[in-house]
Write a protein that holds these residues in place. Structure first.
Motif, PDB file in Angstrom:
ATOM      1  N   ARG A   1      11.099  11.256 -17.784  1.00  0.00           N
ATOM      2  CA  ARG A   1      12.196  10.424 -17.263  1.00  0.00           C
ATOM      3  C   ARG A   1      11.839   8.942 -17.285  1.00  0.00           C
ATOM      4  O   ARG A   1      12.704   8.095 -17.466  1.00  0.00           O
ATOM      5  CB  ARG A   1      12.550  10.829 -15.822  1.00  0.00           C
ATOM      6  CG  ARG A   1      13.016  12.258 -15.672  1.00  0.00           C
ATOM      7  CD  ARG A   1      13.353  12.543 -14.209  1.00  0.00           C
ATOM      8  NE  ARG A   1      12.289  12.114 -13.306  1.00  0.00           N
ATOM      9  CZ  ARG A   1      11.231  12.855 -13.005  1.00  0.00           C
ATOM     10  NH1 ARG A   1      11.110  14.058 -13.524  1.00  0.00           N
ATOM     11  NH2 ARG A   1      10.296  12.406 -12.190  1.00  0.00           N
TER      12      ARG A   1
ATOM     13  N   ILE B   1      11.386  15.730  -9.523  1.00  0.00           N
ATOM     14  CA  ILE B   1      12.529  15.175  -8.807  1.00  0.00           C
ATOM     15  C   ILE B   1      13.080  16.251  -7.874  1.00  0.00           C
ATOM     16  O   ILE B   1      13.168  17.432  -8.229  1.00  0.00           O
ATOM     17  CB  ILE B   1      13.618  14.718  -9.797  1.00  0.00           C
ATOM     18  CG1 ILE B   1      13.123  13.527 -10.610  1.00  0.00           C
ATOM     19  CG2 ILE B   1      14.897  14.344  -9.067  1.00  0.00           C
ATOM     20  CD1 ILE B   1      12.885  12.279  -9.799  1.00  0.00           C
TER      21      ILE B   1
ATOM     22  N   ASN C   1      15.666  18.387  -6.385  1.00  0.00           N
ATOM     23  CA  ASN C   1      17.009  18.840  -6.752  1.00  0.00           C
ATOM     24  C   ASN C   1      17.906  18.925  -5.517  1.00  0.00           C
ATOM     25  O   ASN C   1      19.037  18.442  -5.526  1.00  0.00           O
ATOM     26  CB  ASN C   1      16.917  20.194  -7.451  1.00  0.00           C
ATOM     27  CG  ASN C   1      18.278  20.718  -7.871  1.00  0.00           C
ATOM     28  OD1 ASN C   1      19.044  20.009  -8.519  1.00  0.00           O
ATOM     29  ND2 ASN C   1      18.581  21.949  -7.487  1.00  0.00           N
ATOM     30  N   ARG C   2      17.389  19.511  -4.464  1.00  0.00           N
ATOM     31  CA  ARG C   2      18.111  19.596  -3.199  1.00  0.00           C
ATOM     32  C   ARG C   2      17.125  19.831  -2.077  1.00  0.00           C
ATOM     33  O   ARG C   2      16.005  20.304  -2.296  1.00  0.00           O
ATOM     34  CB  ARG C   2      19.170  20.701  -3.219  1.00  0.00           C
ATOM     35  CG  ARG C   2      18.619  22.084  -3.468  1.00  0.00           C
ATOM     36  CD  ARG C   2      19.697  23.132  -3.352  1.00  0.00           C
ATOM     37  NE  ARG C   2      19.150  24.474  -3.567  1.00  0.00           N
ATOM     38  CZ  ARG C   2      19.735  25.587  -3.124  1.00  0.00           C
ATOM     39  NH1 ARG C   2      20.871  25.515  -2.445  1.00  0.00           N
ATOM     40  NH2 ARG C   2      19.189  26.772  -3.355  1.00  0.00           N
TER      41      ARG C   2
ATOM     42  N   PRO D   1      18.042  14.372  -2.132  1.00  0.00           N
ATOM     43  CA  PRO D   1      18.290  14.784  -3.516  1.00  0.00           C
ATOM     44  C   PRO D   1      18.172  13.599  -4.471  1.00  0.00           C
ATOM     45  O   PRO D   1      18.571  12.484  -4.144  1.00  0.00           O
ATOM     46  CB  PRO D   1      19.720  15.339  -3.469  1.00  0.00           C
ATOM     47  CG  PRO D   1      19.912  15.775  -2.046  1.00  0.00           C
ATOM     48  CD  PRO D   1      19.131  14.802  -1.224  1.00  0.00           C
ATOM     49  N   ARG D   2      17.565  13.865  -5.657  1.00  0.00           N
ATOM     50  CA  ARG D   2      17.335  12.889  -6.724  1.00  0.00           C
ATOM     51  C   ARG D   2      16.222  11.903  -6.382  1.00  0.00           C
ATOM     52  O   ARG D   2      15.996  10.943  -7.124  1.00  0.00           O
ATOM     53  CB  ARG D   2      18.620  12.128  -7.093  1.00  0.00           C
ATOM     54  CG  ARG D   2      19.694  13.026  -7.679  1.00  0.00           C
ATOM     55  CD  ARG D   2      20.906  12.232  -8.081  1.00  0.00           C
ATOM     56  NE  ARG D   2      21.531  11.576  -6.940  1.00  0.00           N
ATOM     57  CZ  ARG D   2      22.370  12.178  -6.110  1.00  0.00           C
ATOM     58  NH1 ARG D   2      22.685  13.450  -6.285  1.00  0.00           N
ATOM     59  NH2 ARG D   2      22.910  11.529  -5.088  1.00  0.00           N
TER      60      ARG D   2
ATOM     61  N   ARG E   1      12.267  19.687 -11.974  1.00  0.00           N
ATOM     62  CA  ARG E   1      12.948  19.511 -10.701  1.00  0.00           C
ATOM     63  C   ARG E   1      12.475  20.581  -9.733  1.00  0.00           C
ATOM     64  O   ARG E   1      12.043  21.661 -10.140  1.00  0.00           O
ATOM     65  CB  ARG E   1      14.463  19.594 -10.871  1.00  0.00           C
ATOM     66  CG  ARG E   1      15.050  18.476 -11.715  1.00  0.00           C
ATOM     67  CD  ARG E   1      16.545  18.653 -11.932  1.00  0.00           C
ATOM     68  NE  ARG E   1      16.841  19.887 -12.623  1.00  0.00           N
ATOM     69  CZ  ARG E   1      17.677  20.836 -12.176  1.00  0.00           C
ATOM     70  NH1 ARG E   1      18.295  20.662 -11.025  1.00  0.00           N
ATOM     71  NH2 ARG E   1      17.884  21.936 -12.867  1.00  0.00           N
TER      72      ARG E   1
END
Length: 787
Positions: A54, A111, A113-114, A136-137, A177
């Motif tokens: 990323r 990262i 995700n939730r 998140p993120r 993620r």
């Protein structure tokens, strides 16, 4: 000169001798093998990045200390690795030198995700997610996850659950993620089994417990959390105890310790508070000293709430500081520092207080920022400020500006904060507001002992299009009245400090069962208001309406003569004056309203109507507020006219609790020929009324978030004063009830509840002074909701 040459010669010899010796040693006869010099470090020509998914290559290169064109240095390489790891973007980083090429391998942190919370039932998700960093993120790191675990545990500790445990788990997902799961074991609530005091002699344990926010756990305290142990709350309780004692003369009071001990079963705490009460002190000499010539020290002393000989109270010192600051601000000295200097005399047990007033440096407002107004335009807020950029900072004007903004009713919270500016003599003022619903769908209902029911529905917007304009459409239906009206107000007409508006209405009043008449009024009015002083404003109005009065054939001759249609042309004004400390929830101060209407500038009706209303508020202690309210009115006909029944005053219901609508005052009364019982017939209203009330408003002890308050009240007053021709039936000669302006009184309780669907009010009142022909009402309620 010779000495200088000698020094230079010696220096050259010193430098040259090793070189000569070295040359001699390397001659053909004494030569030894030369030591090979280390190979030079390569120069970095290119840097390659691998493993990034990323994060852009340029971003990785920007974090490196080594750059192309530099010599490959191991120290710079290690520093680059530490820099990459410190960003939090990568879980691992390696740098490999391949000659002139440097290879950077990175492994990115996943990262989120939730974020999932499992096992939390006592505390909502929102309260936990507001405390933790994981979102998140966002980038996941193990250190942040462990930090969030501690934050969640702290949330549970504040709610009294000290046995709570939190276990973080990671569920890997595609594309690097992860789902971050916090498994929560809440554990039992840790209550407070007992609060004990040591060292208290003047007040009992029970009396001191009442001053604390922390409560002992009892089965009936299921609705709150103050009986859960919270160390932060215990610190606040220490301050409350200090205030309690110091406001009762104990100037040397101290809390020596506050210890919480967990019971062996880990179910609750024992709290032991050790105090030193000290002796009771009185105020000694109270003086004010200042070098500001425009401030009169004797005058300032007279303004103080502190008097020599009074029992020492710490809160009076704070009130004195506020009074002196305000007085200096009114005199034009907004930048003052008031320092109370106290001196205790142990022998006489007095505290001498000297208030020293120093003029501080002048600070000017550099900028005013407005934040939080997501809907209301900036200029709507800014025009309520009594300060502008470039003005000298004045705390009195700042406080007044805050009240002006609160008075709009557009915002739930209003805060004005001073922050440093670009220079020491510059300051910025930040106006932080929180919008609240200004549209309102209001529903009201009332119930009386005679099955009189009222339904009131209105749709209003107090902040139309965020411009501060008011628009309301209202429909009201009851057993006696049907109303349809539209009201519009522009608070700043023509961009001036003028409030202009209009009203259009249609009102059908059916008093056939109360007074044998009904009316239909259709008309409109124009309004114009403007401020007279900072605390007073004047409103002018003109109303033109057509009143069609219909009277029962069984009514008195005086009423039958009033039947028909008439046009009323009214010119009036209203003066409002308010000195409340808070326009929404006043604790101290007063408000006053005086209005007059002159009918007869055209039309068929001629009278002068005068009304007065006033309220005085006084905070007693804590959040308990007492108030006195007075309302009165008088209508006087002129040019030989009489006051028609539709223009008279009718009181009761919400205007006189304990009585029905039109349940007070003169009334047609007859007696049943058979039983001799009193028969109450038509209400006649009156030309004069005066109604007062005393009320004490207080919290009911429930948690503040429930929004429940109560009050006790008593209301008293009278209504009457009819013309003689309106009291006697000219045909039958029947005498109506005696119009002696008899005193009426009632008492009762009210409950106010900010329910989820809107504010609800319940009134329970008992009329204990009344005439036989009055109609009483015991219960009444109303509610509304907003959007």
């Amino acid at each position: 000169m010779v000495s200088v040459l000698r020094v230079l010669f010696a220096t050259l010899m010193t430098i040259g001798l090793p070189a000569i010796a070295s040359a001699q040693q390397t001659g053909p006869e004494t030569a030894e093998p030369a030591v090979e010099a280390p190979a030079p470090l390569p120069v970095i020509r290119q840097i390659l990045v691998e493993g990034n998914q990323r994060v852009e290559v340029d971003t990785v290169l920007s974090y490196l200390v080594i750059q192309p064109g530099q010599v490959a240095d191991e120290r710079l390489t290690n520093l680059s690795i530490h820099t990459l790891l410190a960003t939090g973007l990568f879980s691992d980083a390696q740098i490999e030198h391949r000659g002139e090429i440097v290879l950077v391998r990175v492994m990115e942190n996943p990262i989120i995700n939730r974020v999932v919370l499992e096992g939390n039932q006592a505390i909502d998700d929102d309260k936990i997610t507001d405390e933790i960093q994981a979102q998140p993120r966002a980038i996941f790191t193990l250190a942040r996850a462990q930090s969030d675990v501690q934050r969640i545990i702290e949330v549970y500790r504040r709610s009294g659950r000290f046995a709570a445990t939190v276990t973080p788990k990671i569920i890997e997902q595609p594309q690097n993620r992860v789902d971050l799961v916090f498994e929560i074991s809440e554990g039992p609530v840790t209550g407070v089994r007992r609060i004990n005091f040591i060292g208290n002699e003047s007040f009992s344990d029970n009396r001191l417990r009442r001053e604390l926010v922390t409560r002992e756990s009892r089965w009936w305290r299921f609705y709150g959390s103050n009986d859960n142990y919270d160390p932060d709350r215990l610190e606040y309780d220490r301050e409350l105890l200090r205030q309690f004692y110091q406001n009762r003369g104990y100037a040397n009071f101290r809390v020596l310790s506050a210890v919480a001990e967990l019971t062996p079963d880990q179910d609750s705490f024992y709290i032991t508070i050790t105090i030193d009460e000290g002796e009771v002190y009185n105020f000694g000499t109270v003086t004010v000293s200042t070098e500001i010539q425009d401030l009169n020290e004797d005058y300032l002393v007279a303004l103080l709430p502190v008097r020599e000989g009074d029992i020492f109270r710490g809160e009076l010192i704070e009130q004195s500081i506020d009074s002196l600051t305000f007085a200096a601000g009114v005199a034009g000295y907004a930048f003052v520092n008031v320092r109370p200097v106290t001196q205790r005399d142990r022998e006489t047990r007095t505290v001498e207080v000297e208030f020293v007033i120093d003029e501080g440096p002048r600070v000017y407002i550099e900028r005013i920022d407005i934040a939080g107004n997501t809907r209301t335009l900036d200029r709507i807020v800014r025009r309520e400020l009594d300060i502008v950029e470039g003005d000298a900072f004045n705390q009195v004007l700042v406080d007044r500006s805050r009240n002006n903004i609160r008075r709009l009713g557009f915002f739930e919270e209003v805060e004005l904060e001073e922050t440093p500016g670009s220079a020491p003599d510059r300051a910025r003022v930040r106006v932080q507001v929180t919008e609240q619903p200004t549209g309102e769908l209001a529903f009201g209902a009332g119930f009386s002992s005679t099955d009189s029911f009222l339904v009131d529905l209105s749709i209003s917007e107090r902040n139309l299009r965020g411009r501060g304009q008011f628009l309301r459409f209202r429909v009201s239906v009851s057993g006696t009245r049907e109303t349809i009206d539209v009201r519009f107000t522009e608070p700043r007409f023509l961009d001036r400090n003028l409030a202009a508006g209009f009203d259009v209405f249609r009102v059908n009043s059916d008093f056939l069962s109360e007074a044998s008449f009904q009316t239909a009024s259709t008309g409109g009015s124009l309004r114009l208001g403007f401020p007279v002083t900072a605390q007073a404003n004047l409103q002018l109005r003109y109303t033109l309406r057509n009143d069609d009065v219909q009277v029962y054939s069984t009514a008195s001759q005086a009423l039958r003569d009033q039947a028909g249609s008439r046009v009323t042309s009214v010119l009036g004004y209203t003066l409002n004056w308010s000195r409340l400390d808070d326009p929404i929830e006043p604790h101290n101060g007063f408000r006053f309203q005086f209005s007059q209407d002159f009918a007869g500038f055209g039309g068929d009706v001629r009278y002068v109507q005068t009304e007065f209303s006033g309220s005085y508020f006084k905070g007693l202690f804590g959040d308990v507020v007492a108030s006195f309210n007075m309302n009165s009115g008088f209508i006087l006909p002129w040019s030989g006219d009489s006051v028609r029944i539709n223009d008279r005053f009718f009181k009761g219901g919400s205007s006189f609790r304990g009585f029905e609508v039109a349940g007070v005052g003169p009334r047609v009364v007859t007696r049943d020929d058979t039983t001799g019982e009193l028969v109450r017939r038509d209400a006649l209203g009156g030309r004069l009324y005066a109604i007062g009330s005393l009320e004490v408003n207080f919290p009911l002890g429930l948690p503040e978030q429930y929004g429940v308050r109560g009050s006790v009240f008593t209301e008293f007053g009278t209504l009457g004063l009819l013309d003689e021709g309106d009291q006697i039936d000219e045909v039958t000669g029947q005498l109506f009830t005696v119009d002696d302006l008899a005193l009426r009184a009632s008492a009762g309780v009210s409950i106010f509840w900010d329910s989820p669907f809107g504010p609800v009010r319940f009134d329970f009142a008992q009329a204990f002074m009344r005439e036989d022909y009055d109609k009483a009402e015991f219960f009444r309620f109303s509610t509304r909701t907003g959007f």
